[in-house]
Scaffold this active site. Structure first.
Site, PDB file in Angstrom:
ATOM      1  CG  ASP A 120      14.678 -25.391  -0.762  1.00 35.11           C
ATOM      2  OD1 ASP A 120      13.219 -25.385  -1.268  1.00 35.11           O
ATOM      3  OD2 ASP A 120      15.230 -25.568  -1.845  1.00 35.11           O
ATOM      4  CG  ASP A 151       9.879 -27.036  -3.751  1.00 35.26           C
ATOM      5  OD1 ASP A 151      11.181 -26.303  -3.602  1.00 35.26           O
ATOM      6  OD2 ASP A 151      10.727 -27.599  -5.041  1.00 35.26           O
ATOM      7  CG  HIS A 183      10.002 -31.644  -7.685  1.00 34.80           C
ATOM      8  ND1 HIS A 183      10.837 -31.325  -7.626  1.00 34.80           N
ATOM      9  CD2 HIS A 183       9.869 -30.039  -6.763  1.00 34.80           C
ATOM     10  CE1 HIS A 183      12.310 -31.081  -7.096  1.00 34.80           C
ATOM     11  NE2 HIS A 183      11.427 -30.160  -7.054  1.00 34.80           N
ATOM     12  CG  HIS A 220      14.360 -22.516  -5.466  1.00 33.74           C
ATOM     13  ND1 HIS A 220      12.997 -23.006  -6.399  1.00 33.74           N
ATOM     14  CD2 HIS A 220      14.469 -23.315  -3.876  1.00 33.74           C
ATOM     15  CE1 HIS A 220      12.713 -24.054  -5.865  1.00 33.74           C
ATOM     16  NE2 HIS A 220      13.123 -24.492  -4.443  1.00 33.74           N
ATOM     17  CD  GLU A 263      16.567 -25.670  -5.678  1.00 33.82           C
ATOM     18  OE1 GLU A 263      16.921 -26.287  -3.955  1.00 33.82           O
ATOM     19  OE2 GLU A 263      15.712 -25.872  -6.442  1.00 33.82           O
ATOM     20  CD  GLU A 264      12.934 -27.008  -8.249  1.00 29.86           C
ATOM     21  OE1 GLU A 264      13.590 -27.762  -8.197  1.00 29.86           O
ATOM     22  OE2 GLU A 264      11.916 -26.611  -6.592  1.00 29.86           O
TER      23      GLU A 264
END
Length: 508
Positions: free
Chosen positions: A337, A275, A437, A263, A308-309
Site C-alpha cells: 500500500d 495511493d 489523499h 487496494h 479500502e479507503e
C-alpha cells in the site's frame, strides 16, 4: 585400452563422487535455493517501465471518469476490469467478489476557533453537522496514557466540542467516549507530525461529528480551553456495492496458499496514483510475469481490494467470508500500500516488534516475512526501517485471525526526518507524500526509483514463498514428503555407488 577404460570408468566416477561429496554439499549450500531463483527471475522481469504503463492506464481512466477511481464509481470499475482482463489473458482463475459498503463523499470540512480557521479533515463515516456547522465551547481533554479512550477522561463536557490527542485506542472509541460524556463534536489531533486522515470504521458506531487536525494545531488549541468553536463537517453517505478482484494460479498447493494484495480504489478527491496505484500496478505486473500456471509448490493468490479507503471494507469482507479451514489454507499475506511515495521512505512492516512501537508483533511467521524483505533490500543497497502494524491497511483483518503478514510502505502524511533524508535522500521536514489523499496524487506524484526497488522486493519475496513457506510456518506436508523421497533416492544412489565400488575392487 577400451576394455580397460570401460573397467576403470566406474572407479573414476566413484572416486570423483567420494572426493567431491563435501565440496558438492558446500557448493549446494552456497547456491541460491529454487525459491531464490524464481524470485530473482521475477525481480528481473518486473520492470518499472511496464509498471508505469499500468499507472498511465489508471490516470487516464480517472481523467475520463470524473477525476477519481473511488470504490463503486465508473473509474474504479474500469480499473478493476483492466486488471481482471489482463489476469484472465495470463491464464489465472479470476473471481470478482461483490460486497456492500457505505459510500461517503466530503461536502464540507472546516473548523473556526475564535474567528481563526484551522485545517481539519472529516473522518470517514463521521456523522454530519447541520449545514453551517455547530458552535460550542472547546473542551480540552488532558492527554494521558490512554487519551480520551474512556468517558471518565472527559468529566462533564455536555454541549461542548472535545479536543483529544490521538493514540492508544481507535478514533471510533474516542468519539464514542466523548459522546458518552456529553460532547456534541470531537476534534482529534495527531501525535506525530503531519495531517490526520482517519476513519471511524463502522457507520453504525459513529455518534458525533469527528475530524482530524495536525499535532501543531492541536497543541496550539490545547491552550484555548473554552474558546468558541464552529465545526462544520458534512458528507454524503449512501449504501452501494463494489467488488474485489481475486486471481489464483492454476498450479501449486491449494492448502498452502501464498497471498499478496493491494487496494485498487482511490479516495474521492483524486486519481490515487501513488495511493494505491503503485501497489496495485506492481502487484499486477508481478502476477503477469509469474503467469497463471507457474512451476511452483504453492498456489499464489493475488487480490486487488476495493473500499479500502472506506475502512478496509473489501479485505475485511474477504477474510470474514472464509471458514476457519479456508483461513488455514492461507500460509501468509503480503501487503503493498503506497510503494512509490515522492519523498520516499523505505519501511517494512515490523513483524517481530523489534521497534517496540505501538502494536505488538504480528502472528507467528510475520518476523520471518519482515526479514525476507529487509534482507533482499539490504542486498540491493537499500537500508530499511520498521513500520508498525497500525491497522491502517488491508493486512489488518488477516492479522486479527492469526495469518502471518508483512509488506512494504513508502510513507503517507508522516514527515521525513533529517536522519531519514540523510539515509534515503529527499527532503526533511516534508511529508513522504505531500499529495496524500488529494487531487494532486497523479502520475507526477511517484518516485519511480523507490517504485522499482520495492517492486523488485515484492516480486522476489512472492517468488520465494511460492516455492516454499517453510521458514514461515514449518515444513508443509508435501514438502516433507518431497524431502523424504529425495532422502530415499540419495540412499539408493549411495547403495549403488557402494556396490559399484565393490565390483571394481574385485575386478582390480
Amino acid at each position: 585400452m577400451s576394455a580397460l577404460r570401460d573397467r576403470l570408468r566406474p572407479a573414476v566416477v566413484i572416486a570423483a563422487c567420494a572426493g567431491l561429496t563435501l565440496t558438492t554439499a558446500a557448493t549446494a549450500a552456497a547456491q541460491p535455493s529454487p525459491g531464490d531463483r524464481l524470485g530473482d527471475k521475477l525481480a528481473r522481469n518486473v520492470e518499472v517501465g511496464k509498471i508505469n504503463r499500468h499507472l498511465i492506464a489508471m490516470q487516464r481512466i480517472a481523467d475520463s471518469t470524473g477525476g477519481n477511481r473511488a470504490a463503486s464509481t465508473e473509474g474504479y470499475n474500469r480499473s478493476a476490469e483492466y486488471v481482471a482482463g489482463k489476469l484472465e489473458a495470463a491464464g489465472y482463475n479470476v473471481t470478482r467478489q461483490e460486497f456492500p459498503f457505505t459510500y461517503t463523499e466530503t461536502l464540507a470540512e472546516s473548523l473556526t476557533v475564535d474567528g481563526t480557521d484551522v485545517p481539519i479533515i472529516i473522518m470517514s463515516y463521521s456523522p454530519s453537522t447541520p449545514e453551517g456547522g455547530i458552535t460550542a465551547p472547546l473542551a480540552v481533554i488532558e492527554p494521558d496514557d490512554t487519551p480520551g479512550c474512556e468517558a471518565s477522561d472527559y468529566g462533564d463536557v455536555t454541549g461542548q466540542i472535545a479536543l483529544i490527542q490521538r493514540g492508544a485506542c481507535t478514533f471510533a472509541q474516542k468519539q464514542a467516549s466523548a459522546a458518552d460524556a456529553g460532547a456534541v463534536g470531537a476534534i482529534i489531533y495527531n501525535n506525530v507530525d503531519g495531517e490526520l486522515n482517519g476513519t471511524l470504521g463502522d457507520p453504525a458506531a459513529a455518534r458525533i461529528p469527528t475530524g482530524g487536525i495536525t499535532l501543531a494545531d492541536g497543541q496550539a488549541l490545547a491552550g484555548q480551553e473554552g474558546a468558541e468553536v464552529t465545526l462544520d463537517l458534512r458528507a454524503l453517505q449512501e449504501e452501494r456495492t463494489t467488488y474485489n478482484v481475486i486471481a489464483e494460479t492454476k498450479t501449486g498447493r491449494k492448502d498452502n496458499v501464498v497471498m499478496a494484495g493491494a487496494h485498487l480504489d482511490s479516495v474521492t478527491e483524486g486519481p490515487g496514483i501513488n495511493d494505491n496505484g503503485t501497489g496495485s500496478a506492481a502487484l499486477l505486473e508481478t502476477a503477469l510475469q509469474l503467469g497463471g500456471s507457474p512451476k511452483v509448490n504453492n498456489a499464489v493468490r493475488f487480490a486487488w481490494w476495493s473500499a479500502e479507503e472506506f475502512g478496509l471494507v473489501g479485505s475485511t469482507h474477504y477474510v470474514d467470508s472464509l471458514s476457519f479451514e479456508q483461513q488455514l489454507d492461507i500460509a501468509l499475506y503480503l501487503n503493498f500500500d503506497m510503494i512509490g511515495s515522492p519523498n520516499a521512505a523505505y519501511f517494512v512492516y515490523d513483524g517481530d516488534d523489534s521497534d517496540g512501537v505501538g502494536a505488538g508483533a504480528g502472528p507467528y511467521g510475520s518476523a520471518q516475512i519482515e526479514q525476507s524483505f529487509v534482507g533482499y533490500l539490504a542486498e540491493n543497497g537499500v537500508e530499511t526501517e520498521g513500520t508498525d502494524f497500525t491497522g491502517r491497511s488491508d493486512y489488518g483483518r488477516f492479522i486479527e485471525v492469526g495469518i502471518p503478514a508483512g509488506g512494504l510502505f513508502t510513507g503517507a502524511e508522516g514527515i521525513k526526518t533529517e536522519e531519514q533524508a540523510a539515509k534515503w535522500g529527499g527532503e526533511a521536514g516534508v511529508a513522504y507524500d505531500p499529495c496524500y489523499h488529494q487531487a494532486c496524487d497523479t502520475l507526477g506524484n511517484v518516485d519511480r526509483v523507490a517504485l522499482d526497488r520495492n517492486a523488485d522486493a515484492m516480486a522476489w519475496v512472492t517468488g520465494k514463498y511460492a516455492v516454499s513457506t517453510e521458514e514461515v510456518n514449518g515444513v508443509a506436508p508435501q514438502e516433507a514428503k518431497s524431502r523424504a523421497e529425495v532422502a530415499k533416492q540419495r540412499a539408493a544412489q549411495r547403495s549403488l555407488a557402494t556396490m559399484a565400488a565393490h565390483d571394481h575392487a574385485e575386478a582390480a
